[in-house]
Design a protein around this motif. Structure first.
Motif, mmCIF file in Angstrom:
data_model
loop_
_atom_site.group_PDB
_atom_site.id
_atom_site.type_symbol
_atom_site.label_atom_id
_atom_site.label_comp_id
_atom_site.label_asym_id
_atom_site.label_seq_id
_atom_site.Cartn_x
_atom_site.Cartn_y
_atom_site.Cartn_z
ATOM 1 N N ALA B 159 -11.830 -7.877 -10.346
ATOM 2 C CA ALA B 159 -10.486 -7.435 -9.973
ATOM 3 C C ALA B 159 -10.144 -8.148 -8.673
ATOM 4 C CB ALA B 159 -10.465 -5.920 -9.745
ATOM 5 N N VAL B 160 -8.917 -7.980 -8.220
ATOM 6 C CA VAL B 160 -8.585 -8.353 -6.844
ATOM 7 C C VAL B 160 -7.914 -7.150 -6.207
ATOM 8 C CG1 VAL B 160 -8.455 -10.872 -7.098
ATOM 9 C CG2 VAL B 160 -6.424 -9.474 -7.614
ATOM 10 N N MET B 161 -8.159 -6.982 -4.916
ATOM 11 C CA MET B 161 -7.615 -5.814 -4.215
ATOM 12 C C MET B 161 -6.801 -6.247 -3.001
ATOM 13 S SD MET B 161 -10.940 -3.313 -4.477
ATOM 14 C CE MET B 161 -10.018 -1.825 -4.285
ATOM 15 N N PRO B 162 -5.574 -6.721 -3.248
ATOM 16 C CA PRO B 162 -4.743 -7.136 -2.121
ATOM 17 C C PRO B 162 -4.202 -5.934 -1.353
ATOM 18 C CG PRO B 162 -3.519 -7.356 -4.169
ATOM 19 C CD PRO B 162 -4.910 -6.915 -4.539
ATOM 20 N N LEU B 163 -3.973 -6.146 -0.069
ATOM 21 C CA LEU B 163 -3.473 -5.052 0.758
ATOM 22 C C LEU B 163 -1.957 -4.965 0.686
ATOM 23 C CD1 LEU B 163 -2.197 -6.372 3.616
ATOM 24 C CD2 LEU B 163 -4.607 -6.729 4.074
ATOM 25 N N ALA B 164 -1.454 -3.727 0.814
ATOM 26 C CA ALA B 164 -0.013 -3.491 0.899
ATOM 27 C C ALA B 164 0.435 -3.614 2.352
ATOM 28 C CB ALA B 164 0.322 -2.110 0.352
ATOM 29 N N ALA B 165 -0.423 -3.143 3.243
ATOM 30 C CA ALA B 165 -0.211 -3.186 4.691
ATOM 31 C C ALA B 165 -1.591 -2.976 5.308
ATOM 32 C CB ALA B 165 0.765 -2.082 5.121
ATOM 33 N N PRO B 166 -1.774 -3.263 6.604
ATOM 34 C CA PRO B 166 -3.120 -3.088 7.171
ATOM 35 C C PRO B 166 -3.701 -1.681 6.955
ATOM 36 C CG PRO B 166 -1.764 -4.369 8.660
ATOM 37 C CD PRO B 166 -0.843 -3.894 7.558
ATOM 38 N N ILE B 167 -5.019 -1.620 6.858
ATOM 39 C CA ILE B 167 -5.746 -0.373 6.595
ATOM 40 C C ILE B 167 -5.289 0.750 7.527
ATOM 41 C CG2 ILE B 167 -8.046 0.735 6.696
ATOM 42 C CD1 ILE B 167 -9.290 -1.971 5.969
ATOM 43 N N GLY B 168 -4.992 1.887 6.944
ATOM 44 C CA GLY B 168 -4.699 3.067 7.755
ATOM 45 C C GLY B 168 -3.315 3.110 8.369
ATOM 46 N N THR B 169 -2.435 2.137 8.039
ATOM 47 C CA THR B 169 -1.130 2.109 8.701
ATOM 48 C C THR B 169 -0.052 2.905 7.960
ATOM 49 O OG1 THR B 169 -0.471 0.067 7.568
ATOM 50 C CG2 THR B 169 -1.543 -0.177 9.718
ATOM 51 N N ASN B 170 -0.284 3.219 6.695
ATOM 52 C CA ASN B 170 0.655 4.041 5.913
ATOM 53 C C ASN B 170 2.054 3.439 5.817
ATOM 54 O OD1 ASN B 170 -1.284 6.088 5.431
ATOM 55 N ND2 ASN B 170 -0.909 6.909 7.470
ATOM 56 N N ARG B 171 2.159 2.128 5.921
ATOM 57 C CA ARG B 171 3.498 1.528 5.956
ATOM 58 C C ARG B 171 4.020 1.111 4.588
ATOM 59 N NH1 ARG B 171 2.165 -1.281 11.183
ATOM 60 N NH2 ARG B 171 1.914 -3.182 9.983
ATOM 61 N N GLY B 172 3.218 1.230 3.559
ATOM 62 C CA GLY B 172 3.721 0.928 2.219
ATOM 63 C C GLY B 172 3.675 -0.543 1.874
ATOM 64 N N LEU B 173 4.516 -0.931 0.884
ATOM 65 C CA LEU B 173 4.421 -2.259 0.274
ATOM 66 C C LEU B 173 5.068 -3.357 1.130
ATOM 67 C CD1 LEU B 173 5.228 -1.128 -3.364
ATOM 68 C CD2 LEU B 173 3.011 -1.956 -2.549
ATOM 69 N N GLU B 174 4.493 -3.582 2.305
ATOM 70 C CA GLU B 174 5.040 -4.617 3.195
ATOM 71 C C GLU B 174 4.889 -6.012 2.607
ATOM 72 O OE1 GLU B 174 3.096 -4.245 6.975
ATOM 73 O OE2 GLU B 174 4.735 -3.023 7.760
ATOM 74 N N THR B 175 3.900 -6.198 1.745
ATOM 75 C CA THR B 175 3.604 -7.533 1.217
ATOM 76 C C THR B 175 4.185 -7.715 -0.185
ATOM 77 O OG1 THR B 175 1.529 -6.679 0.364
ATOM 78 C CG2 THR B 175 1.441 -7.698 2.527
#
Lengths: 71, 274
Positions: B159-175
């Protein structure tokens, strides 16, 4: 270095046990339950089935690792 | 002839089938009991754990042995390589995790910078190659980089596990824009990890075609982690069902509205009768 004892580093701290002691003996000496820990000897992971009976050698670097909470 | 199954379809990673598309982390919970209740409420089947040097001071840590709180027969444990600063350290941690005798699944994460916890793409690719060779099922945590995601699936990650936003920031789908490209190109499941702070973020991730999400902080630090875990579970299912069903396309800004109710004529006289 005495021949009737063996000194290993357990998580960085020297521990001396009687010669012939195993990694299982070291874990018991430190109060660690074998079921809950993972073991590395000189940077190499050892299987749970094999480490308790493995004899300690002078200067062994033993790491006791736990599985903990994480994301 | 097989009857078509109603959505949502199950998630398949490395040939293993999961009903839940919500992976959960076990960090930051106020107590082991709260964690257990949240895992239960989340419906999750894949749970991440970490490795740490055992504390020999004899002090009691309620989370010290995670396996007393999580049954490996019920949940697939996904140990992470958090703490590794380079490929060699990550490989070492993965081998240690495997020595427990559990399935050889590993969440590969290498983030040398403790401030932003952003993953190192070069070390991650090197470690992934090595671990795949050693027979690990590798799920790499990466920045939302479509080129890297492709390179990783090419070397055989599960699989691949891309981040939505930095860990623990709760900012949602920034990417979001990058994630869309990753999803479009993916030949392995895409699990969006890190930064999802609200069930609506998770729903949006599934609606756009992500195969799953991994949530930890947003559930663990909620005032009621089990309730929040339930909310994420519903959101993930909703998002996936919507994706499988096919979302209606959005009209451009400024386009005419399209009524959903008849604009009933009886309230005012017909112009012709006036």
């Amino acid at each position: 270095m005495s021949t009737d004892s063996v000194t290993a580093l357990a998580n960085g701290t020297p521990v001396t046990l009687p010669a012939g002691a195993t990694i299982g003996d070291l874990a018991a000496h430190l109060g660690l339950a074998p079921k809950a820990i993972l073991v590395e000897r000189n940077g190499e992971a050892l299987l749970r089935s094999e480490w308790p009976a493995r004899p300690l050698s002078e200067g062994d670097r033993i790491e006791f690792i736990r599985m903990v909470a994480g994301g | 002839m097989t009857t078509p199954q109603p959505p949502p379809q199950p998630l398949v990673i490395a040939g293993r089938t999961f009903r839940s598309r919500l992976l959960t982390g076990t960090g930051k919970f106020p107590s082991p009991e709260a964690m257990r209740a949240a895992l239960e409420a989340s419906g999750t089947e894949i749970v991440t754990v970490a490795l740490r040097r055992a504390d020999l001071s004899g002090e009691h840590d309620p989370f010290a042995d995670i396996l007393t709180h999580i049954d490996p027969a019920r949940y697939l444990l996904l140990p992470n390589t958090s703490g590794a600063m380079n490929a060699a350290e990550a490989v070492r941690l993965a081998r240690l995790a495997a020595s427990a005798g559990l399935p050889k699944w590993i969440k590969l994460e290498i983030h040398p910078d403790p401030r932003h916890l952003l993953p190192d793409p070069i070390e991650t690719l090197l470690a992934a190659e090595q671990l795949v060779k050693e027979g690990f099922i590798v799920l790499p945590y990466i920045n939302a980089d479509p080129v890297l995601a492709k390179r990783l699936q090419d070397v055989g990650t599960a699989a691949v596990m891309p981040l939505a936003a930095p860990i623990g920031t709760n900012r949602g789908l920034e990417t979001r824009g990058q994630l869309e490209i990753i999803i479009e190109q993916a030949t392995v499941p895409v699990v969006i990890d890190a930064g999802l702070g609200a069930p609506s973020h998770a729903a949006a991730a599934l609606e756009m075609g992500a195969d799953a999400v991994l949530v930890n902080t947003a559930i663990a630090i909620a005032s009621d982690p089990a309730a929040m875990a339930h909310a994420f579970r519903l959101a993930v299912d909703a998002g996936r069902i919507a994706y499988e069903t096919g979302l209606a396309s959005a009209a451009p800004v400024g386009a005419k509205a399209s009524p959903t109710s008849p604009l009933t004529g009886f309230l005012r006289p017909e112009p012709a009768l006036r």
